[in-house]
Write a protein that holds these residues in place. Sequence first.
Motif, mmCIF file in Angstrom:
data_model
loop_
_atom_site.group_PDB
_atom_site.id
_atom_site.type_symbol
_atom_site.label_atom_id
_atom_site.label_comp_id
_atom_site.label_asym_id
_atom_site.label_seq_id
_atom_site.Cartn_x
_atom_site.Cartn_y
_atom_site.Cartn_z
ATOM 1 N N GLU A 271 64.648 -16.876 1.909
ATOM 2 C CA GLU A 271 63.701 -17.904 1.935
ATOM 3 C C GLU A 271 62.801 -17.692 0.794
ATOM 4 O OE1 GLU A 271 61.103 -20.320 5.266
ATOM 5 O OE2 GLU A 271 63.241 -19.322 5.853
ATOM 6 N N LEU A 272 62.200 -18.840 0.242
ATOM 7 C CA LEU A 272 61.464 -18.627 -1.020
ATOM 8 C C LEU A 272 60.195 -18.329 -0.505
ATOM 9 C CD1 LEU A 272 62.755 -21.517 -3.143
ATOM 10 C CD2 LEU A 272 62.555 -19.256 -3.670
ATOM 11 N N GLU A 273 59.488 -17.574 -1.274
ATOM 12 C CA GLU A 273 58.145 -17.237 -1.027
ATOM 13 C C GLU A 273 56.928 -18.057 -1.649
ATOM 14 O OE1 GLU A 273 57.137 -13.083 -1.825
ATOM 15 O OE2 GLU A 273 57.797 -12.658 0.194
ATOM 16 N N ALA A 274 57.030 -18.594 -2.899
ATOM 17 C CA ALA A 274 56.325 -19.361 -3.460
ATOM 18 C C ALA A 274 56.441 -20.831 -3.113
ATOM 19 C CB ALA A 274 56.223 -19.358 -4.914
#
Lengths: 257, 257
Positions: free
Chosen positions: A190-193
């Motif tokens: 899953e993306l952090e930004a």
Amino acid sequence: MEVFAVEGVPEVRPGDDVAELLVEQADLQDDDVVCVASTIVSKANGRGRSLSSYEPSGRAERIAATIEDIADEEKDPRMAQAILDECEEVLVEAPFILGVTKFGHITVNAGIDRSNVPGADLLLLPEDPTAEAEAIRDGIREHAGVEPSVIVTDTSGRPFRLGQRGVALGWAGLSASRDWRGEHDRDGRELEATVQAVVDELAAAANLVTGEGDGGTPAAVVRDFDFGDHAGSEQLFRDPEKDVVRQALREWSHVRD
Amino acid sequence: MEVFAVEGVPEVRPGDDVAELLVEQADLQDDDVVCVASTIVSKANGRGRSLSSYEPSGRAERIAATIEDIADEEKDPRMAQAILDECEEVLVEAPFILGVTKFGHITVNAGIDRSNVPGADLLLLPEDPTAEAEAIRDGIREHAGVEPSVIVTDTSGRPFRLGQRGVALGWAGLSASRDWRGEHDRDGRELEATVQAVVDELAAAANLVTGEGDGGTPAAVVRDFDFGDHAGSEQLFRDPEKDVVRQALREWSHVRD
């Protein structure tokens, strides 16, 4: 994606129709993002003020004296009063006044401009930049039959990093942010930004071509920007109770008092 | 001014020549500004790390426990240690770790990335992004015979405003800022917005076309950007002793201890 300045906009006066001035100078399209400097919106709205119309309170006098004292900078108490009048909350009183405008934007001197204001000493920011962006968008539709997005922009400093950059104050026709939450990287993580403040990035891009001063232009168009297939978020200003830096500044000010 | 993503850059591995990968995919020109995501610079530099290589100190254990406690978020003490290792100074320990990297950039988690890192748990920021920008610029000159400017970029959050936006970490071939000091408005008044952080605005513009995640591209080109006839400034990060917000955070942390 293309970014170009709108040249030829005349000096704006109270009562002028900003949308009309823009469509006279630029052949706008439905998918454009039109970035309009808050200065011309304020001028059209009659937000110019003379310093002599301000009667400084005791607090304004005290703030001006403190700034003169610790920043070695001449500060007119009437200017301090103008800033206080525009702020919902003051976070830092000195060596500069950092406050929250009534529409939620945190900036030095409440964004009050002392340059480029013919016939006045000060130019206040628009009272409700998102309502202004919506009105300009409606006006462009009316005058030109197209429906671009509109961002009312300003230039503003920021903590930690030197220099000003373009920021969005209000917007219409697009979301403030691209929300990547739930989307994944190439490995499936899953993306952090998770949230990208595109209206600020568009305002920054516009600021690269508009410039300041006597050669400056008050509007720019971003063409062929693709928002993409993402969820959008309308919130650009942090919730005061969740903004750690704002809380820290508030507590720090009380400790110093 | 035109902004376009560089498509087709393959997954970057330790030892890869970033300049070569870029010139293979884009027909660069002398006046271009090439914005390169720090992720691929870090990957080429072998800045991937596994969590198991970190032995958390007592401070890292304490920070992780505090974050779990007040932010209700699982925090691996080894991640806290990785962040501490990358920071010259920690300004806020919880509810998130806000620190100053060794090259002066203030950001959450020292900019360590946990997405898009094949074969590693973490990706550290480059150690010296300006040196990396210079090296990429030299490499582009060598491989393609042109000399564009280069910015090593990241996305980063900020106080007061929600969402991430593109920022510059290092740059070569252009100044960090346009310095308008001494220039005048149409009425001859000296300008107030005196320094414009163009490298940050260019990074923001690039971020609009590169995107994140599995469809993201790691580089973008800004073409026909005109710096103009202005003085330049090389400083982008505030002097710690003159940064009021940084000072306030530091004093606030001590009060809380």
